[in-house]
Design an enzyme around this catalytic site. Structure first.
Site, PDB file in Angstrom:
ATOM      1  N   ILE A  16       0.845  -1.207   0.000  1.00 30.38           N
ATOM      2  CA  ILE A  16       0.000   0.000   0.000  1.00 30.38           C
ATOM      3  C   ILE A  16       0.878   1.254   0.000  1.00 30.38           C
ATOM      4  O   ILE A  16       0.633   2.201  -0.760  1.00 30.38           O
ATOM      5  CB  ILE A  16      -0.961  -0.013   1.216  1.00 30.38           C
ATOM      6  CG1 ILE A  16      -1.879  -1.247   1.146  1.00 30.38           C
ATOM      7  CG2 ILE A  16      -1.787   1.274   1.260  1.00 30.38           C
ATOM      8  CD1 ILE A  16      -2.712  -1.506   2.394  1.00 30.38           C
TER       9      ILE A  16
ATOM     10  N   ASN B  37       4.840  -1.075  17.700  1.00 22.79           N
ATOM     11  CA  ASN B  37       4.391   0.273  17.326  1.00 22.79           C
ATOM     12  C   ASN B  37       3.068   0.677  17.999  1.00 22.79           C
ATOM     13  O   ASN B  37       2.423   1.631  17.565  1.00 22.79           O
ATOM     14  CB  ASN B  37       4.338   0.468  15.809  1.00 22.79           C
ATOM     15  CG  ASN B  37       3.320  -0.438  15.127  1.00 22.79           C
ATOM     16  OD1 ASN B  37       2.364  -0.899  15.740  1.00 22.79           O
ATOM     17  ND2 ASN B  37       3.517  -0.683  13.840  1.00 22.79           N
TER      18      ASN B  37
ATOM     19  N   THR C 127      -4.669   5.184   7.740  1.00 18.82           N
ATOM     20  CA  THR C 127      -5.532   4.135   7.160  1.00 18.82           C
ATOM     21  C   THR C 127      -4.937   2.765   7.504  1.00 18.82           C
ATOM     22  O   THR C 127      -5.270   1.771   6.860  1.00 18.82           O
ATOM     23  CB  THR C 127      -5.621   4.262   5.617  1.00 18.82           C
ATOM     24  OG1 THR C 127      -4.289   4.162   5.078  1.00 18.82           O
ATOM     25  CG2 THR C 127      -6.254   5.556   5.181  1.00 18.82           C
TER      26      THR C 127
ATOM     27  N   ARG D  75      -3.797   1.068  11.179  1.00 17.40           N
ATOM     28  CA  ARG D  75      -4.500   0.463  12.300  1.00 17.40           C
ATOM     29  C   ARG D  75      -4.580   1.451  13.459  1.00 17.40           C
ATOM     30  O   ARG D  75      -3.630   2.196  13.728  1.00 17.40           O
ATOM     31  CB  ARG D  75      -3.776  -0.807  12.790  1.00 17.40           C
ATOM     32  CG  ARG D  75      -4.049  -2.068  11.978  1.00 17.40           C
ATOM     33  CD  ARG D  75      -5.501  -2.541  12.113  1.00 17.40           C
ATOM     34  NE  ARG D  75      -5.799  -3.752  11.355  1.00 17.40           N
ATOM     35  CZ  ARG D  75      -6.216  -3.794  10.088  1.00 17.40           C
ATOM     36  NH1 ARG D  75      -6.394  -2.682   9.401  1.00 17.40           N
ATOM     37  NH2 ARG D  75      -6.484  -4.954   9.503  1.00 17.40           N
TER      38      ARG D  75
ATOM     39  N   ASP E 277      -9.111   6.731   9.320  1.00 14.43           N
ATOM     40  CA  ASP E 277      -9.964   5.642   8.823  1.00 14.43           C
ATOM     41  C   ASP E 277      -9.968   4.480   9.807  1.00 14.43           C
ATOM     42  O   ASP E 277     -10.885   3.669   9.800  1.00 14.43           O
ATOM     43  CB  ASP E 277      -9.472   5.159   7.448  1.00 14.43           C
ATOM     44  CG  ASP E 277     -10.400   4.119   6.854  1.00 14.43           C
ATOM     45  OD1 ASP E 277     -11.619   4.395   6.778  1.00 14.43           O
ATOM     46  OD2 ASP E 277      -9.925   3.029   6.477  1.00 14.43           O
TER      47      ASP E 277
ATOM     48  N   GLU F 141     -12.023  -0.525  17.681  1.00 14.35           N
ATOM     49  CA  GLU F 141     -13.171  -0.588  16.764  1.00 14.35           C
ATOM     50  C   GLU F 141     -14.136  -1.663  17.273  1.00 14.35           C
ATOM     51  O   GLU F 141     -13.692  -2.743  17.681  1.00 14.35           O
ATOM     52  CB  GLU F 141     -12.685  -0.943  15.349  1.00 14.35           C
ATOM     53  CG  GLU F 141     -11.992   0.221  14.681  1.00 14.35           C
ATOM     54  CD  GLU F 141     -11.403  -0.123  13.312  1.00 14.35           C
ATOM     55  OE1 GLU F 141     -11.596  -1.252  12.835  1.00 14.35           O
ATOM     56  OE2 GLU F 141     -10.748   0.757  12.742  1.00 14.35           O
TER      57      GLU F 141
ATOM     58  N   HIS G 194     -13.403   2.750   8.820  1.00 14.46           N
ATOM     59  CA  HIS G 194     -12.505   1.703   8.305  1.00 14.46           C
ATOM     60  C   HIS G 194     -12.920   1.298   6.888  1.00 14.46           C
ATOM     61  O   HIS G 194     -13.183   0.119   6.609  1.00 14.46           O
ATOM     62  CB  HIS G 194     -12.505   0.494   9.243  1.00 14.46           C
ATOM     63  CG  HIS G 194     -11.279  -0.349   9.119  1.00 14.46           C
ATOM     64  ND1 HIS G 194     -10.612  -0.890  10.199  1.00 14.46           N
ATOM     65  CD2 HIS G 194     -10.574  -0.766   8.026  1.00 14.46           C
ATOM     66  CE1 HIS G 194      -9.574  -1.584   9.771  1.00 14.46           C
ATOM     67  NE2 HIS G 194      -9.536  -1.532   8.451  1.00 14.46           N
TER      68      HIS G 194
END
Ligand code: NAD
Ligand code: COI
Length: 331
Positions: free
Chosen positions: A157, A213, A234, A236, A260, A265, A297
């Site tokens: 990505i 992280n 976008t 996590r 995002d 969540e 998300h």
């Protein structure tokens, strides 16, 4: 052989039904999240297709073993929510879909960068909250071509995001814990993570969530960023300390954020039939800010992604049951 897919959204159903018809294989589906309680629904099936950001726990994998189910094919990329040791201990083989459409997520990160750079949130707020429709100094934006974009994570990505931002004329710098040896002169790595944070006008995250992280973007990191900088996640939610992000936005430590993915969540976030009102106080706070774009998300969510997520995940289940080689084993 027969399979069951969990957490299925309405837009996935045509692809699931087509795959079942094309392969003459029964595929049941449910909107339910896969948990130790709901796995009972999978009794008698040979494999499960899953998609969720809530945890696949030890208790769940014990339940797999008790039901004699040996295969779990994720329809997504991220594997941070799996207890892999428990899966191995209970004989469950897992696959994911690492590249269903990296460009979908990269395009979304660029969408967020453009929205924030051109202050669209301020324009919407003025019109929606005050019913005023006129210019304002608050709306003056910045060109992407005049900004330095810092990409954290230069995998599938991240590399697409680099191409897109370069296409808009940005200077791109990058940081990766495991840098690519030859970047073909496309971009250069900064000497440290802190250097990227200090130099960037826009920071876009494209690394997985790892124990290393957790809350890497916290008060100290936001303090290092330029006051004019934009922050885009976008990747996590766990990578960012949400309370510190909100403070950084409110105090002017940073200029804006595209969010995002957010910490904690809920299962409800992935329920396409839900009509529940949002109760997460952080989501509500962020949604009120004109310099924030917050989305559920959804960076992945394109027709190309959905088709590949379903088809590749179901192909993986079939291959595993048939004992054929499978490329995307997660271990
Ligand atoms: P990838 O494995 O191709 O690339 C990840 C890159 O991050 C690698 O180059 C790796 O070396 C690097 N990395 C690992 N740990 C790091 C760290 N601590 N700091 C900096 N770099 C690090 O993965 P990808 O396909 O590019 O996906 C990246 C992440 O994007 C996924 O793990 C997932 O969490 C997230 N994602 C989000 C969505 C969405 O809809 N929002 C969709 C798909 C994936
Ligand atoms: C992923 O593929 O890892 C995502 O973040 C997409 C989401 C639907 C779980």
């Amino acid at each position: 052989m027969k399979f069951i897919a969990y957490n299925v959204r309405d837009d996935e159903i045509p692809f699931i039904e087509k795959w079942g018809k094309d392969h003459q294989i029964e595929v049941a589906y449910t909107t339910t999240t896969l948990t130790p309680e709901t796995i009972e629904e999978a009794k008698g099936y040979d494999g499960i297709s899953g998609l969720q950001t809530i945890a696949y726990t030890k208790e769940l994998f014990i339940a797999f073993r008790k039901l004699g189910i040996k295969y779990l094919a994720l329809r997504n990329v991220g594997v941070d929510n799996l207890d892999l040791q428990a899966a191995a201990d209970n004989g469950v083989k897992i696959t994911n879909v690492p590249a269903y459409s990296p460009e979908s997520i990269a395009e979304f990160a660029v969408t967020m960068a453009l929205f924030l750079s051109r202050k669209v949130g301020y324009m919407q707020q003025q019109l929606r909250q005050k019913q005023e429709f006129h210019f304002s100094p608050d709306f003056m934006g910045r060109l992407i071509s005049e900004q330095t974009v810092g990409i954290v994570g230069t995998g599938r990505i991240g590399q697409h995001a680099i191409r897109l931002f370069k296409g808009l004329g940005a200077k791109v710098i990058a940081y990766d814990k495991y840098p690519i040896k030859d970047t073909h002169g496309e971009f250069h790595y900064t000497t440290s993570f802190q250097d990227l944070v200090r130099q960037s006008d826009i920071i876009s995250l494209h690394m997985p969530a790892t124990p290393d992280n957790y809350h890497e973007f916290n008060h100290e990191t936001f303090e290092l960023m330029k006051n004019t900088a934009l922050f885009i996640n976008t990747a996590r939610g766990s990578i960012v300390d949400t309370a510190d992000l909100i403070f950084a936005l409110q105090s002017g430590e940073i200029a804006g954020a595209g969010i995002d993915t957010i910490e904690n969540e809920s299962a409800d976030l992935q329920d396409s039939r839900s009509t529940k009102q949002v109760t997460d106080a952080d989501v509500i706070k962020l949604s009120m800010m004109p310099n924030v774009l917050i989305t559920p998300h959804s960076a992945f969510h394109t027709t190309r992604s959905v088709m590949n997520m379903v088809n590749i995940s179901m192909d993986h289940l079939k291959a595993m049951v048939e004992g054929k080689p499978v490329s995307d084993i997660v271990d």
